[in-house]
Scaffold this active site. Structure first.
Site, PDB file in Angstrom:
ATOM      1  N   HIS A  79      -4.681  -4.070  -2.262  1.00 66.13           N
ATOM      2  CA  HIS A  79      -5.150  -3.660  -0.940  1.00 66.13           C
ATOM      3  C   HIS A  79      -5.267  -2.147  -0.793  1.00 66.13           C
ATOM      4  CE1 HIS A  79      -3.322  -7.726   0.436  1.00 66.13           C
ATOM      5  NE2 HIS A  79      -4.564  -7.873   0.022  1.00 66.13           N
ATOM      6  N   VAL A  97       0.828  -1.208   0.000  1.00 65.22           N
ATOM      7  CA  VAL A  97       0.000   0.000   0.000  1.00 65.22           C
ATOM      8  C   VAL A  97       0.862   1.257   0.000  1.00 65.22           C
ATOM      9  CG1 VAL A  97      -1.953  -1.128   1.129  1.00 65.22           C
ATOM     10  CG2 VAL A  97      -0.165  -0.090   2.546  1.00 65.22           C
ATOM     11  N   SER A 122       6.873 -11.951  -1.308  1.00 61.24           N
ATOM     12  CA  SER A 122       5.630 -12.297  -0.629  1.00 61.24           C
ATOM     13  C   SER A 122       5.727 -13.701  -0.066  1.00 61.24           C
ATOM     14  CB  SER A 122       4.433 -12.206  -1.584  1.00 61.24           C
ATOM     15  OG  SER A 122       3.238 -12.615  -0.933  1.00 61.24           O
TER      16      SER A 122
END
Length: 284
Positions: A131, A115, A230
């Site tokens: 997100h 983000v 990730s």
């Protein structure tokens, strides 16, 4: 005059893993799925990687935020402090390498779970923020979106004598005590007086269906999927790897530590993102 022999200068040998990754990316049509590990070199802590394991951050949930004025006070006080670090963060070598690969036409698009807006700051153009983004604020009543910088000015004006410092957490807020939070004044929407919320998906909140569909469509049109930084520990990002595997697309993962999709990966690199992606961009 006697001549001194010197050893020939040779280029560093490319590792087999980087060579395989370069071969995959050179084919084009790559969709990138990025996570918090890509931004740690920009000073933003991650959740489960090397910088995140020592943290015990309790994330804000949508239900707590909307149901409690005290929870909103705590969130905005902590976020007001955390934004000083998040807002100053600059793209690192990994972000720049991904943007360069997109510029060359090799990366077809980026789905980011982050983000922080650093992909766009590095020059990437087709970025889907799964997100949302901390650089925007949304009113929960009228749905008006405004820049985070505008809210920061209003919060500073409403709290002229308030000051606090704390360790920044992965969600962009800072760890503050109850005493530090006490007295912090929250501001509401200038247009309708509604509750303001960062334009990000909190825990307990669903990603909009059209955004998810856009991500699936991007993966569906790809030739390969490249996961960067990730752990794929939650379904939000893992589902796109699962879809790629179902479609028979090769999946490459560059991450520090194991991920929830290692079994689906055709190529795994446990390595620092910045250096690895910089070498990749130089070799393709």
């Amino acid at each position: 005059m006697r001549e001194t022999a010197t050893a020939p200068v040779t280029a560093p040998v490319m590792s087999p893993a980087i060579a395989s990754l370069a071969e995959l990316v050179a084919g084009g049509g790559v969709v990138v799925l990025s996570g918090a590990g890509l931004s740690t070199e920009s000073g933003i802590p991650d959740y489960r990687g090397p910088t995140g394991r020592a943290r015990r951050a309790e994330p804000m949930t949508y239900q707590r935020f909307t149901g409690s004025a005290e929870a909103r006070r705590r969130y905005w006080a902590r976020s007001h402090v955390g934004w000083r670090q998040i807002g100053r963060a600059a793209p690192n070598a990994g972000h720049r390498a991904v943007a360069e690969l997109e510029r060359r036409g090799l990366v077809a698009g980026i789905v980011t779970q982050n983000v922080d807006g650093l992909h766009q700051a590095a020059g990437a153009r087709r970025v889907i923020e799964l997100h949302g983004g901390l650089d925007r604020v949304v009113c929960l009543s009228c749905r008006e979106r405004t820049p985070r910088a505008e809210l920061e000015r209003r919060l500073s004006a409403a709290n002229p004598r308030w000051a606090a410092e704390g360790r920044v957490n992965p969600d962009g807020d800072a760890a503050l005590t109850d005493a530090q939070v006490a007295g912090f004044q929250v501001v509401d929407c200038l247009s309708c007086g509604g509750l303001l919320k960062p334009d990000v998906i909190f825990f307990g909140e669903n990603v909009p269906r059209d955004r998810v569909a856009e991500c699936f469509a991007l993966v569906g049109g790809a030739r390969s999927l490249l996961v960067l930084g990730s752990s794929l520990a939650i379904r939000s990002g893992l589902r796109f790897v699962t879809r790629a595997a179902e479609l028979g697309l090769p999946v490459a993962i560059v991450n520090q530590g194991p991920t929830g999709a290692d079994a689906d990966a055709a190529l795994l690199l446990d390595a620092p993102l910045g250096a690895t992606l910089t070498e990749l961009a130089a070799r393709v």
